[in-house]
Design a protein around this motif. Structure first.
Motif, PDB file in Angstrom:
ATOM      1  N   VAL A 161      26.950  50.612  45.866  1.00  0.00           N
ATOM      2  CA  VAL A 161      27.937  51.533  45.316  1.00  0.00           C
ATOM      3  C   VAL A 161      28.642  50.809  44.186  1.00  0.00           C
ATOM      4  O   VAL A 161      29.136  49.698  44.353  1.00  0.00           O
ATOM      5  CB  VAL A 161      28.949  52.009  46.376  1.00  0.00           C
ATOM      6  N   ARG A 162      28.645  51.419  43.033  1.00  0.00           N
ATOM      7  CA  ARG A 162      29.252  50.823  41.848  1.00  0.00           C
ATOM      8  C   ARG A 162      30.774  50.936  41.901  1.00  0.00           C
ATOM      9  O   ARG A 162      31.321  51.718  42.663  1.00  0.00           O
ATOM     10  CB  ARG A 162      28.744  51.521  40.581  1.00  0.00           C
ATOM     11  N   ALA A 163      31.417  50.216  41.012  1.00  0.00           N
ATOM     12  CA  ALA A 163      32.875  50.237  40.955  1.00  0.00           C
ATOM     13  C   ALA A 163      33.402  51.651  40.710  1.00  0.00           C
ATOM     14  O   ALA A 163      34.482  52.011  41.158  1.00  0.00           O
ATOM     15  CB  ALA A 163      33.364  49.302  39.859  1.00  0.00           C
ATOM     16  N   ASP A 164      32.619  52.474  40.020  1.00  0.00           N
ATOM     17  CA  ASP A 164      33.074  53.843  39.745  1.00  0.00           C
ATOM     18  C   ASP A 164      32.685  54.809  40.861  1.00  0.00           C
ATOM     19  O   ASP A 164      32.837  56.021  40.716  1.00  0.00           O
ATOM     20  CB  ASP A 164      32.543  54.328  38.389  1.00  0.00           C
TER      21      ASP A 164
ATOM     22  N   LEU B 135      29.736  42.818  41.260  1.00  0.00           N
ATOM     23  CA  LEU B 135      28.978  43.837  40.520  1.00  0.00           C
ATOM     24  C   LEU B 135      28.979  45.186  41.211  1.00  0.00           C
ATOM     25  O   LEU B 135      29.018  46.224  40.555  1.00  0.00           O
ATOM     26  CB  LEU B 135      27.518  43.401  40.339  1.00  0.00           C
ATOM     27  N   ALA B 136      28.883  45.172  42.537  1.00  0.00           N
ATOM     28  CA  ALA B 136      28.768  46.413  43.285  1.00  0.00           C
ATOM     29  C   ALA B 136      28.939  46.069  44.758  1.00  0.00           C
ATOM     30  O   ALA B 136      28.831  44.910  45.139  1.00  0.00           O
ATOM     31  CB  ALA B 136      27.389  47.050  43.067  1.00  0.00           C
ATOM     32  N   VAL B 137      29.194  47.092  45.559  1.00  0.00           N
ATOM     33  CA  VAL B 137      29.256  46.886  47.005  1.00  0.00           C
ATOM     34  C   VAL B 137      27.895  47.238  47.589  1.00  0.00           C
ATOM     35  O   VAL B 137      27.364  48.325  47.330  1.00  0.00           O
ATOM     36  CB  VAL B 137      30.355  47.761  47.646  1.00  0.00           C
ATOM     37  N   ILE B 138      27.343  46.318  48.363  1.00  0.00           N
ATOM     38  CA  ILE B 138      26.053  46.556  49.011  1.00  0.00           C
ATOM     39  C   ILE B 138      26.338  47.328  50.299  1.00  0.00           C
ATOM     40  O   ILE B 138      27.187  46.898  51.088  1.00  0.00           O
ATOM     41  CB  ILE B 138      25.378  45.217  49.363  1.00  0.00           C
TER      42      ILE B 138
ATOM     43  N   MET C 233      25.588  37.361  31.144  1.00  0.00           N
ATOM     44  CA  MET C 233      26.169  37.716  32.451  1.00  0.00           C
ATOM     45  C   MET C 233      27.447  38.531  32.268  1.00  0.00           C
ATOM     46  O   MET C 233      27.684  39.499  32.985  1.00  0.00           O
ATOM     47  CB  MET C 233      26.455  36.457  33.258  1.00  0.00           C
ATOM     48  N   ARG C 234      28.245  38.131  31.303  1.00  0.00           N
ATOM     49  CA  ARG C 234      29.474  38.895  31.034  1.00  0.00           C
ATOM     50  C   ARG C 234      29.142  40.324  30.641  1.00  0.00           C
ATOM     51  O   ARG C 234      29.826  41.266  31.008  1.00  0.00           O
ATOM     52  CB  ARG C 234      30.255  38.251  29.879  1.00  0.00           C
ATOM     53  N   ARG C 235      28.078  40.454  29.856  1.00  0.00           N
ATOM     54  CA  ARG C 235      27.715  41.806  29.410  1.00  0.00           C
ATOM     55  C   ARG C 235      27.215  42.653  30.575  1.00  0.00           C
ATOM     56  O   ARG C 235      27.453  43.869  30.622  1.00  0.00           O
ATOM     57  CB  ARG C 235      26.693  41.725  28.284  1.00  0.00           C
ATOM     58  N   VAL C 236      26.528  42.027  31.515  1.00  0.00           N
ATOM     59  CA  VAL C 236      26.101  42.764  32.704  1.00  0.00           C
ATOM     60  C   VAL C 236      27.329  43.234  33.481  1.00  0.00           C
ATOM     61  O   VAL C 236      27.443  44.394  33.878  1.00  0.00           O
ATOM     62  CB  VAL C 236      25.171  41.890  33.589  1.00  0.00           C
ATOM     63  N   LYS C 237      28.262  42.318  33.685  1.00  0.00           N
ATOM     64  CA  LYS C 237      29.500  42.684  34.395  1.00  0.00           C
ATOM     65  C   LYS C 237      30.206  43.831  33.659  1.00  0.00           C
ATOM     66  O   LYS C 237      30.683  44.794  34.270  1.00  0.00           O
ATOM     67  CB  LYS C 237      30.415  41.463  34.483  1.00  0.00           C
ATOM     68  N   GLU C 238      30.262  43.719  32.351  1.00  0.00           N
ATOM     69  CA  GLU C 238      30.954  44.720  31.545  1.00  0.00           C
ATOM     70  C   GLU C 238      30.316  46.103  31.714  1.00  0.00           C
ATOM     71  O   GLU C 238      31.001  47.116  31.701  1.00  0.00           O
ATOM     72  CB  GLU C 238      30.898  44.282  30.085  1.00  0.00           C
TER      73      GLU C 238
ATOM     74  N   ARG D   2      37.346  45.654  38.103  1.00  0.00           N
ATOM     75  CA  ARG D   2      38.085  45.934  39.327  1.00  0.00           C
ATOM     76  C   ARG D   2      37.460  45.326  40.568  1.00  0.00           C
ATOM     77  O   ARG D   2      38.064  45.282  41.624  1.00  0.00           O
ATOM     78  CB  ARG D   2      38.285  47.438  39.489  1.00  0.00           C
ATOM     79  N   LEU D   3      36.202  44.879  40.493  1.00  0.00           N
ATOM     80  CA  LEU D   3      35.560  44.274  41.663  1.00  0.00           C
ATOM     81  C   LEU D   3      35.746  42.760  41.632  1.00  0.00           C
ATOM     82  O   LEU D   3      35.188  42.071  40.765  1.00  0.00           O
ATOM     83  CB  LEU D   3      34.068  44.626  41.698  1.00  0.00           C
ATOM     84  N   ALA D   4      36.545  42.248  42.559  1.00  0.00           N
ATOM     85  CA  ALA D   4      36.767  40.808  42.736  1.00  0.00           C
ATOM     86  C   ALA D   4      36.925  40.073  41.407  1.00  0.00           C
ATOM     87  O   ALA D   4      36.228  39.092  41.139  1.00  0.00           O
ATOM     88  CB  ALA D   4      35.604  40.210  43.544  1.00  0.00           C
ATOM     89  N   PRO D   5      37.884  40.519  40.579  1.00  0.00           N
ATOM     90  CA  PRO D   5      37.999  39.913  39.248  1.00  0.00           C
ATOM     91  C   PRO D   5      38.355  38.420  39.313  1.00  0.00           C
ATOM     92  O   PRO D   5      39.204  38.033  40.122  1.00  0.00           O
ATOM     93  CB  PRO D   5      39.151  40.715  38.610  1.00  0.00           C
TER      94      PRO D   5
END
Ligand code: FAD
Ligand code: FAD
Lengths: 518, 422
Positions: B162-165, B195-198, B400-405, B412-415
């Motif tokens: 599940v994505r942050a959104d 990145l996401a919740v598994i 990696m930053r761009r993937v996170k972005e 919002r996920l574990a910043p």
């Protein structure tokens, strides 16, 4: 549909024109001619004249990969010799908005290396150096154009080999293997390309050179390498690969087992997998595939077999003996009528020759055929093989089966004669119905040949829009301009929005002082 | 945020998921207090929770069983802890296909119990007792068995995220071979919840070996240890694990695990004893410390936990440098790990001076990187975390930053938990 092989790659289009969903993938000749010309100038300044091709006749040599019924003449072909040259060309493509497609040996069976009419084909065949075989590290460092089998050849002297062994291993490249996450007969025990590539130098779609992974495992940060492997050239071009080489086993036993039916052979396969024995390979061929192989290479498979299994056991001798006993018993319990054990290298080679030549051999019994590639759970083998047989008899389209049974990776060869009106369409229908069978059994639409242009339209049968959209977030991170092998893998491109910016600070609400009390 | 908006956020979360509570001190994430805890019971509820959190601008830290929440850097904020412990079912064990489908909050031990009843196992060693599947994936823990079967990346076949959104996405599938689409599973392994919740995962399984034997041999120097490891990895006895342990008192042991059939293991054990030479001994049970991380798990006074990696040919210099670096600053160091795979864990005492720890980290990291690897400080007291570069240099950090972005543009996920402040 996957891989139509005429007997000759020069044969004209077999299944008619490129379908509408694929035309988006190919671009229009003449588009952005100025951009292509600019890239050509950059390439010519860096490379010998033979390394930059723009002559129309020569360009046509590159118009297709192993899926020969899709053909597009690229606007430009470059053959770099170094990472620096390759990166400079990609940078020029990025600067001028010119799409590029990587190509290794062009043996892909899903049209992954199909060129763009408005783009550059970047061929790695001049980057073929095996940089190092590092025995102490159990690794080899390779340029992308290195031929798969050459890695094993270079490592055997040290007692090692490269495990992933696609049937095309005499010609396919490591870069193509990496991009397709290729498999092979011995992947049942040893895993696929993704399990063996531990590092890569990647030229990103912006033309930057980055190192992902390396000689040591578990590099800190996201596993971008794991995502790049299998991404079919859509996230950049690999310019080196660091791969695991595997110690040669103490003992190898190759068995050829004859069964009356594919039902029996499938049940034996399930029983072996379920028993806890893990052979290096379990490959199956049905009667039609055997007939073709006999005609082509006289491999002398058992008379009257409805199916054969080629089973290879390897490892420490003491374990192999036990596994052999179990496999022999399980085959007998499931109706095998003949079991041959290769006693020397010559016999072993003959057993494998029948299997490895099977695709090509089918050309002996049918003028045209489609190579399908789908995966099912291994316990569903007998049921799905029966359903394929039913499809074949109800449609009158012959289907030969030769495949990686231990993994449940089917390769039905759908036979037809394109000279007969409607035959190609009928074959396509059967081939598509086979994929539907795989999906309805909880399987996958491709186990090793990739999605390419060929199966992009099938992706929505396996994934939701949200799944595909999420995958393309990765695409947007690597390739916001959408110039790396565009039109492949995904049925519809995702608009990446603004090119990723440099925002690295706190949440805007926090910065604005609106959300700090939490 | 004002009380009103906290109430509004709580209300929104409560309508997304029946189990939302105010956080207590025990819910703090590596020292960072949390405000709310949500325990969704399904992927759909997880999505609703993340949507509600997005609507109220809450940062979210996923939590499995909280066993490794102090790994990585502390997050910048932890408004909401998303606890997966109610998603604890093994959904399907297809024994004939050697696969298991499980929810992410399930304990690894519970998965093992289920598949073990059919003579199978998920070949992920439980490096930290009590781990959930999601936590083990997100921290990419591994143990001795990695030598042959690999790590989570080699075992995970499919995953639901599940994505942050709040968008639900799956990748991979339920079959052992599949190249359709990008392999998002690889991307979330080791991503520390950024990145996401598994929410669930499908794994390939292996048969449990009928017999196992452990062979150990003492060593005195780094060179000896490395030579013994080389002997084993180039042999044809196919060890399931080749471990190295170097205790504070200087006693070193190379340990080898052989697994297979009873007769096979007997013959391979004899061959291994021969290969390892004088002092080698075989046993039915693992040597002490086998497969356990070397640092003490003490929430109040955590020891410093290091992860070292290198090419196999770098094992001797890395072992030697680490030990000398610790000795030079007078700090006791224990090293233990999968020497045969080029992975070691190091433990430094909790009361070691910050300067001393920093010196050991720096010298050892230089040796690791010189041999193709890295050094990460997984766990450390706050003062050490503040003073040292815990992740070290990370190639490809911009990508990696761009993937996170792309996945979590609002961070919002574990910043702040992951490499480069991701
Ligand atoms: C000897 C020893 C020493 C130990 N030392 C320590 C120690 O010093 N400190 C310590 O904290 N633990 C320690 N552990 C325990 C370690 O607890 C765990 O490793 C465990 O694997 C984590 O699983 P978990 O479910 O508890 O994950 P958690 O601890 O809950 O989470 C771990 C990470 O994964 C993320 N995460 C969890 N679930 C998901 C999900 N579903 N989706 C996305 N991200 C997710 C979290 O955000 C977090 O970043 C030690 C264990 C042993 C045996
Ligand atoms: C007779 C036959 C048998 C086959 N058997 C098998 C088999 O058993 N198993 C199997 O898995 N496949 C098999 N294949 C398919 C094919 O050989 C593999 O997909 C192979 O990996 C392709 O390698 P290539 O060098 O020919 O790549 P190409 O066809 O040139 O390219 C394949 C894809 O990789 C991309 N690519 C190429 N090089 C790079 C690079 N350096 N960086 C990034 N992307 C790159 C291309 O853009 C394209 O998308 C077979 C093919 C044939 C013709």
């Amino acid at each position: 549909m996957s891989g139509t092989h005429g007997t000759e790659t020069t044969a004209g289009p077999v299944l008619g024109d490129i379908p509408p969903e694929a035309t988006a993938a190919t671009g229009e000749a003449g588009d952005n001619a100025a951009g292509v010309a600019a890239v050509g100038r950059v390439a010519r300044a860096l490379m010998p004249t033979t390394g930059v091709i723009s002559d129309p006749t020569e360009l046509r040599t590159y118009e297709c990969d192993g899926l020969a019924h899709y053909r597009v003449t690229p606007a430009l072909v470059v053959l770099p010799e170094t990472t620096e040259q390759l990166a400079a060309v990609v940078r020029a493509c990025a600067e001028h908005g010119v799409p590029f497609v990587a190509r290794g040996s062009g043996t892909g069976l899903s049209g992954g290396a199909l060129p763009r009419a408005d783009g550059v084909l970047i061929v790695t065949s001049r980057m073929r150096t095996i940089r190092e075989v590092r025995r102490a590290d159990q690794r080899a460092v390779l340029e992308p154009g290195v031929i798969n089998l050459d890695v094993t050849r270079a490592a055997t002297g040290e007692g090692y080999y490269y495990a992933p062994d696609p049937s095309s291993q005499q010609i396919c490249s490591i870069g193509g293997n990496l991009a397709e996450n290729s498999g092979g007969a011995h992947c049942l025990k040893y895993g696929f390309t993704s399990n063996h590539v531990l590092g890569a130098e990647l030229v990103t779609p912006q033309g930057d050179v980055v190192q992902l992974g390396g000689l040591a495992p578990d590099a800190p940060g996201y596993d971008l390498l794991g995502t790049v492997v299998g991404s079919e050239g859509t996230l950049g071009i690999a310019t080196t690969a660091t791969v695991r080489v595997v110690r040669l086993p103490e003992e190898v036993r190759t068995l050829l087992v004859g069964f009356r039916s594919t039902d029996d052979a499938g049940a034996a396969t399930s029983a072996i997998i379920g028993s806890g024995v893990l052979p290096a390979a379990i490959e199956m061929m049905d009667a039609l595939a055997i007939e073709a192989a006999e005609a082509a290479v006289h491999c002398n498979y058992p008379d009257g077999a409805g199916a054969v299994l080629v089973i290879e056991l390897d490892g420490p001798s003491a374990e192999v003996q036990h596994e052999y006993d179990v496999v022999e018993r399980l085959c007998q319990e499931h109706g095998s009528f003949e079991l041959r054990l290769a006693i020397d290298a010559t016999e072993r080679a003959l057993i494998w020759k029948g299997r490895k030549s099977a695709f090509a051999a089918v050309g002996r019994i049918s003028p045209d055929y489609i190579v399908q590639d789908g995966v099912i759970p291994r316990t569903a083998l007998p049921e799905v093989l029966r359903a394929i047989a039913d499809l074949s008899s109800s449609s009158g389209v012959r289907v030969a089966n030769v495949f990686h049974a231990g993994d449940g990776n089917l390769h039905p060869l759908v036979l037809f004669d394109d000279a007969k009106p409607g035959a190609g369409e009928a074959a396509e229908q059967v081939s598509g119905a086979i994929l539907d069978l795989c999906i309805s059994h909880g399987g996958a639409i491709t186990g090793e040949h990739g999605v390419g242009v060929d199966k992009a339209a099938y992706m929505p049968k396996m994934f939701t829009d949200d799944d595909l959209d999420t995958m393309q977030l990765v695409r947007c991170a690597f390739d916001p301009g959408g110039i790396a092998n565009p039109g492949k893998v995904f049925p519809t491109p995702r608009l990446c929005g603004e090119v990723p910016g440099k925002r690295k600070h706190a949440h805007p609400l926090v910065e604005a002082g609106l959300a700090d009390a939490f | 945020m004002t009380t009103v908006s906290l109430d509004a956020a709580r209300t929104a979360l409560s309508s997304a998921c029946g189990d939302v509570t105010d956080a207590g001190p025990a819910d703090a994430v590596d020292g960072v207090p949390a405000t709310l805890v949500a325990r969704p019971g399904s992927t759909a509820e997880t999505a609703a929770v993340l949507q509600a959190a997005a609507g109220h601008g809450l940062t979210v830290v996923p939590r499995g069983r909280g066993t490794k929440l102090s790994w990585g850097r502390p997050p910048e904020r932890a408004d909401l802890v998303l606890d997966t412990s109610r998603m604890s079912a093994v959904l399907d064990h297809a024994a004939g296909d050697l696969i298991v489908h499980t929810q992410a909050g399930t304990l690894l031990a519970d998965v093992q119990a289920t598949v073990g009843s059919a003579g199978q196992r998920l070949s992920l060693d439980e490096a930290v007792p009590g781990s959930s599947i999601g936590g083990a994936l997100a921290t990419n823990t591994s143990g001795p068995g990695r030598l042959v079967v690999g790590t989570a990346r080699d075992l995970l076949l499919g995953v639901t995220l599940v994505r942050a959104d709040g968008v639900i996405a799956k990748a991979g599938g339920r079959v052992v071979k599949n190249v359709a689409g990008y392999d998002l599973g690889k991307l979330v392994i080791g991503s520390f919840g950024t990145l996401a919740v598994i929410t669930d995962a499908v794994f390939r399984l292996h048969p449990l070996p009928a017999a196992e034997r452990f062979v150990t041999v003492p060593f005195g120097t780094a060179e000896d240890a490395a030579a013994l490891v080389q002997t084993m990895v180039h042999a044809q006895v196919v060890p399931a694990a080749v471990e190295v342990e170097w205790r504070v008192d200087g006693a070193g042991t190379v340990g080898v695990l052989l697994g297979g059939t009873p007769t096979g293991v007997e013959a391979r054990t004899a061959a291994t004893l021969q290969l390892l030479g004088a002092g080698a001994e075989a046993a039915e049970t693992p040597p002490p410390g086998w497969g356990v991380l070397p640092w003490r798990d003490d929430a109040d006074l955590p020891e410093v936990g290091l992860k070292l990696t290198c090419a196999l040919s770098g094992l001797a210099p890395v072992l030697d440098t680490a030990r000398r670096a610790a000795a030079d600053v007078g700090v006791p160091l224990t090293l233990r790990g999968s020497g045969g795979a080029g992975v070691l864990y190091g433990a430094l005492a909790a009361d070691a001076p910050v300067d001393a720890v920093a010196a050991v980290v720096e010298r050892t990291r230089t040796a690791c990187t010189a041999h193709g690897g890295s050094l990460v400080v997984l766990e450390a007291p706050a003062a050490v975390q503040a003073a040292v570069d815990t992740w070290g240099p990370v190639p490809a950090i911009d990508l990696m930053r761009r993937v996170k972005e792309q996945f979590d543009p609002e961070r919002r996920l574990a910043p702040g938990r992951f490499v480069g402040g991701i």
